[in-house]
Design a protein around this motif. Structure first.
Motif, PDB file in Angstrom:
ATOM      1  N   LEU A 149      11.527  68.019  29.999  1.00  0.00           N
ATOM      2  CA  LEU A 149      10.582  67.485  29.027  1.00  0.00           C
ATOM      3  C   LEU A 149      11.385  67.263  27.751  1.00  0.00           C
ATOM      4  CD1 LEU A 149       7.662  70.039  29.575  1.00  0.00           C
ATOM      5  CD2 LEU A 149       8.140  67.949  30.847  1.00  0.00           C
ATOM      6  N   ILE A 150      11.626  66.013  27.404  1.00  0.00           N
ATOM      7  CA  ILE A 150      12.460  65.668  26.263  1.00  0.00           C
ATOM      8  C   ILE A 150      11.548  65.293  25.104  1.00  0.00           C
ATOM      9  CG2 ILE A 150      14.271  64.131  25.416  1.00  0.00           C
ATOM     10  CD1 ILE A 150      14.926  63.663  28.475  1.00  0.00           C
ATOM     11  N   MET A 151      11.659  66.034  24.011  1.00  0.00           N
ATOM     12  CA  MET A 151      10.785  65.825  22.860  1.00  0.00           C
ATOM     13  C   MET A 151      11.383  64.780  21.925  1.00  0.00           C
ATOM     14  SD  MET A 151       9.825  69.820  22.249  1.00  0.00           S
ATOM     15  CE  MET A 151      11.536  70.305  22.157  1.00  0.00           C
ATOM     16  N   ARG A 152      10.588  63.745  21.626  1.00  0.00           N
ATOM     17  CA  ARG A 152      11.023  62.672  20.730  1.00  0.00           C
ATOM     18  C   ARG A 152      10.083  62.621  19.522  1.00  0.00           C
ATOM     19  NH1 ARG A 152      14.754  59.451  22.982  1.00  0.00           N
ATOM     20  NH2 ARG A 152      14.919  59.404  25.234  1.00  0.00           N
ATOM     21  N   ASN A 153      10.684  62.458  18.342  1.00  0.00           N
ATOM     22  CA  ASN A 153       9.905  62.355  17.115  1.00  0.00           C
ATOM     23  C   ASN A 153       9.844  60.913  16.640  1.00  0.00           C
ATOM     24  OD1 ASN A 153       9.279  65.123  16.616  1.00  0.00           O
ATOM     25  ND2 ASN A 153      11.424  65.442  16.132  1.00  0.00           N
ATOM     26  N   THR A 154       8.917  60.667  15.749  1.00  0.00           N
ATOM     27  CA  THR A 154       8.871  59.417  14.990  1.00  0.00           C
ATOM     28  C   THR A 154       9.103  59.808  13.544  1.00  0.00           C
ATOM     29  OG1 THR A 154       6.497  59.628  14.599  1.00  0.00           O
ATOM     30  CG2 THR A 154       7.180  58.376  16.556  1.00  0.00           C
ATOM     31  N   ASP A 155       9.282  58.827  12.666  1.00  0.00           N
ATOM     32  CA  ASP A 155       9.440  59.146  11.240  1.00  0.00           C
ATOM     33  C   ASP A 155       8.234  59.946  10.755  1.00  0.00           C
ATOM     34  OD1 ASP A 155      11.918  57.902  10.971  1.00  0.00           O
ATOM     35  OD2 ASP A 155      11.017  55.961  10.488  1.00  0.00           O
ATOM     36  N   GLU A 156       7.033  59.539  11.203  1.00  0.00           N
ATOM     37  CA  GLU A 156       5.793  60.204  10.787  1.00  0.00           C
ATOM     38  C   GLU A 156       5.734  61.653  11.281  1.00  0.00           C
ATOM     39  OE1 GLU A 156       1.401  59.949  12.479  1.00  0.00           O
ATOM     40  OE2 GLU A 156       1.961  58.107  11.415  1.00  0.00           O
ATOM     41  N   SER A 157       6.022  61.856  12.562  1.00  0.00           N
ATOM     42  CA  SER A 157       5.930  63.216  13.096  1.00  0.00           C
ATOM     43  C   SER A 157       7.020  64.112  12.510  1.00  0.00           C
ATOM     44  CB  SER A 157       5.997  63.215  14.626  1.00  0.00           C
ATOM     45  OG  SER A 157       7.252  62.792  15.097  1.00  0.00           O
ATOM     46  N   LEU A 158       8.189  63.534  12.203  1.00  0.00           N
ATOM     47  CA  LEU A 158       9.267  64.319  11.594  1.00  0.00           C
ATOM     48  C   LEU A 158       8.867  64.776  10.192  1.00  0.00           C
ATOM     49  CD1 LEU A 158      12.026  65.336  12.371  1.00  0.00           C
ATOM     50  CD2 LEU A 158      13.014  63.268  11.387  1.00  0.00           C
ATOM     51  N   LYS A 159       8.213  63.897   9.426  1.00  0.00           N
ATOM     52  CA  LYS A 159       7.736  64.270   8.092  1.00  0.00           C
ATOM     53  C   LYS A 159       6.697  65.385   8.192  1.00  0.00           C
ATOM     54  CE  LYS A 159       8.505  59.832   5.873  1.00  0.00           C
ATOM     55  NZ  LYS A 159       7.909  58.591   5.391  1.00  0.00           N
ATOM     56  N   THR A 160       5.795  65.265   9.167  1.00  0.00           N
ATOM     57  CA  THR A 160       4.777  66.307   9.371  1.00  0.00           C
ATOM     58  C   THR A 160       5.430  67.623   9.730  1.00  0.00           C
ATOM     59  OG1 THR A 160       3.191  64.643  10.122  1.00  0.00           O
ATOM     60  CG2 THR A 160       2.714  66.941  10.697  1.00  0.00           C
ATOM     61  N   MET A 161       6.429  67.572  10.596  1.00  0.00           N
ATOM     62  CA  MET A 161       7.115  68.801  10.995  1.00  0.00           C
ATOM     63  C   MET A 161       7.795  69.457   9.795  1.00  0.00           C
ATOM     64  SD  MET A 161      10.075  69.428  13.861  1.00  0.00           S
ATOM     65  CE  MET A 161      11.386  68.673  12.927  1.00  0.00           C
ATOM     66  N   MET A 162       8.453  68.656   8.971  1.00  0.00           N
ATOM     67  CA  MET A 162       9.163  69.204   7.808  1.00  0.00           C
ATOM     68  C   MET A 162       8.189  69.802   6.794  1.00  0.00           C
ATOM     69  SD  MET A 162      12.138  68.842   8.851  1.00  0.00           S
ATOM     70  CE  MET A 162      13.184  69.298   7.502  1.00  0.00           C
ATOM     71  N   ALA A 163       6.945  69.310   6.777  1.00  0.00           N
ATOM     72  CA  ALA A 163       5.936  69.827   5.848  1.00  0.00           C
ATOM     73  C   ALA A 163       5.201  71.040   6.410  1.00  0.00           C
ATOM     74  CB  ALA A 163       4.937  68.730   5.500  1.00  0.00           C
ATOM     75  N   THR A 164       5.363  71.322   7.685  1.00  0.00           N
ATOM     76  CA  THR A 164       4.682  72.443   8.333  1.00  0.00           C
ATOM     77  C   THR A 164       5.466  73.720   8.081  1.00  0.00           C
ATOM     78  OG1 THR A 164       3.877  70.962  10.062  1.00  0.00           O
ATOM     79  CG2 THR A 164       3.810  73.319  10.537  1.00  0.00           C
ATOM     80  N   PRO A 165       4.797  74.793   7.653  1.00  0.00           N
ATOM     81  CA  PRO A 165       5.508  76.060   7.446  1.00  0.00           C
ATOM     82  C   PRO A 165       6.237  76.491   8.726  1.00  0.00           C
ATOM     83  CG  PRO A 165       3.295  76.186   6.549  1.00  0.00           C
ATOM     84  CD  PRO A 165       3.384  74.889   7.322  1.00  0.00           C
ATOM     85  N   PHE A 166       7.480  76.955   8.545  1.00  0.00           N
ATOM     86  CA  PHE A 166       8.330  77.320   9.677  1.00  0.00           C
ATOM     87  C   PHE A 166       7.675  78.372  10.566  1.00  0.00           C
ATOM     88  CE2 PHE A 166      12.137  79.418  11.552  1.00  0.00           C
ATOM     89  CZ  PHE A 166      12.582  78.333  12.292  1.00  0.00           C
ATOM     90  N   GLU A 167       7.034  79.361   9.972  1.00  0.00           N
ATOM     91  CA  GLU A 167       6.375  80.422  10.757  1.00  0.00           C
ATOM     92  C   GLU A 167       5.260  79.850  11.634  1.00  0.00           C
ATOM     93  OE1 GLU A 167       7.097  83.671  11.242  1.00  0.00           O
ATOM     94  OE2 GLU A 167       8.909  83.310  10.060  1.00  0.00           O
ATOM     95  N   GLU A 168       4.547  78.838  11.114  1.00  0.00           N
ATOM     96  CA  GLU A 168       3.479  78.196  11.887  1.00  0.00           C
ATOM     97  C   GLU A 168       4.064  77.469  13.102  1.00  0.00           C
ATOM     98  OE1 GLU A 168       0.335  74.550  11.259  1.00  0.00           O
ATOM     99  OE2 GLU A 168       0.724  75.858   9.526  1.00  0.00           O
TER     100      GLU A 168
END
Length: 139
Positions: free
Chosen positions: A6-25
């Motif tokens: 299962l290879i996980m691919r991001n988009t610019d949008e999902s990458l921005k969301t990930m970077m804004a999500t608290p690491f612990e979450e």
């Protein structure tokens, strides 16, 4: 049983969301999914990948390979990590992929990993690889 990646691919949008999500979450979501895979006995391996800026691309188009340091490519061309699972069917692999804690806009590429048994068993390189796999406990 068959192995699927299962290879996980991001988009610019999902990458921005990930970077804004608290690491612990993020760790909590991924940890819960990992625990489900482990409890079900299907997880073979799982890894996230470092920032593409720390990687490189080796291009074999010409006679001499050309190395380009990252960042490289567009976000949609890169993958951020993978799961390797062993399940009875493609359908079950798809069901696990549907449960993966992915961010909106992300994609998961599903690929079967052929078994060494599917290759010609009289080939010298297959024989050597089989020996290595046996020595390292992979078979």
């Amino acid at each position: 049983m068959a192995k699927f990646m299962l290879i996980m691919r991001n988009t610019d949008e999902s990458l921005k969301t990930m970077m804004a999500t608290p690491f612990e979450e993020m760790l909590d979501k991924v940890g819960r999914f990992n625990e489900e895979l482990i409890s079900a006995g299907v997880l073979v391996a799982a890894e996230g990948l470092d920032d593409p800026a720390n990687g490189a691309v080796i291009d074999y188009e010409g006679e001499t390979p050309v190395v380009t340091d990252g960042p490289y490519g567009e976000t949609r061309e890169l993958f951020g990590g993978f799961y390797l699972i062993e399940v009875p069917s493609k359908e079950e692999a798809i069901e696990w992929a549907r449960r993966m804690p992915a961010l909106p806009g992300s994609k998961c590429e599903l690929r079967r990993v052929p078994s060494i048994d599917e290759f010609p068993q009289d080939n010298e390189w297959v024989i050597k690889e089989r020996g290595w796999r046996e020595r390292t406990g992979q078979l």
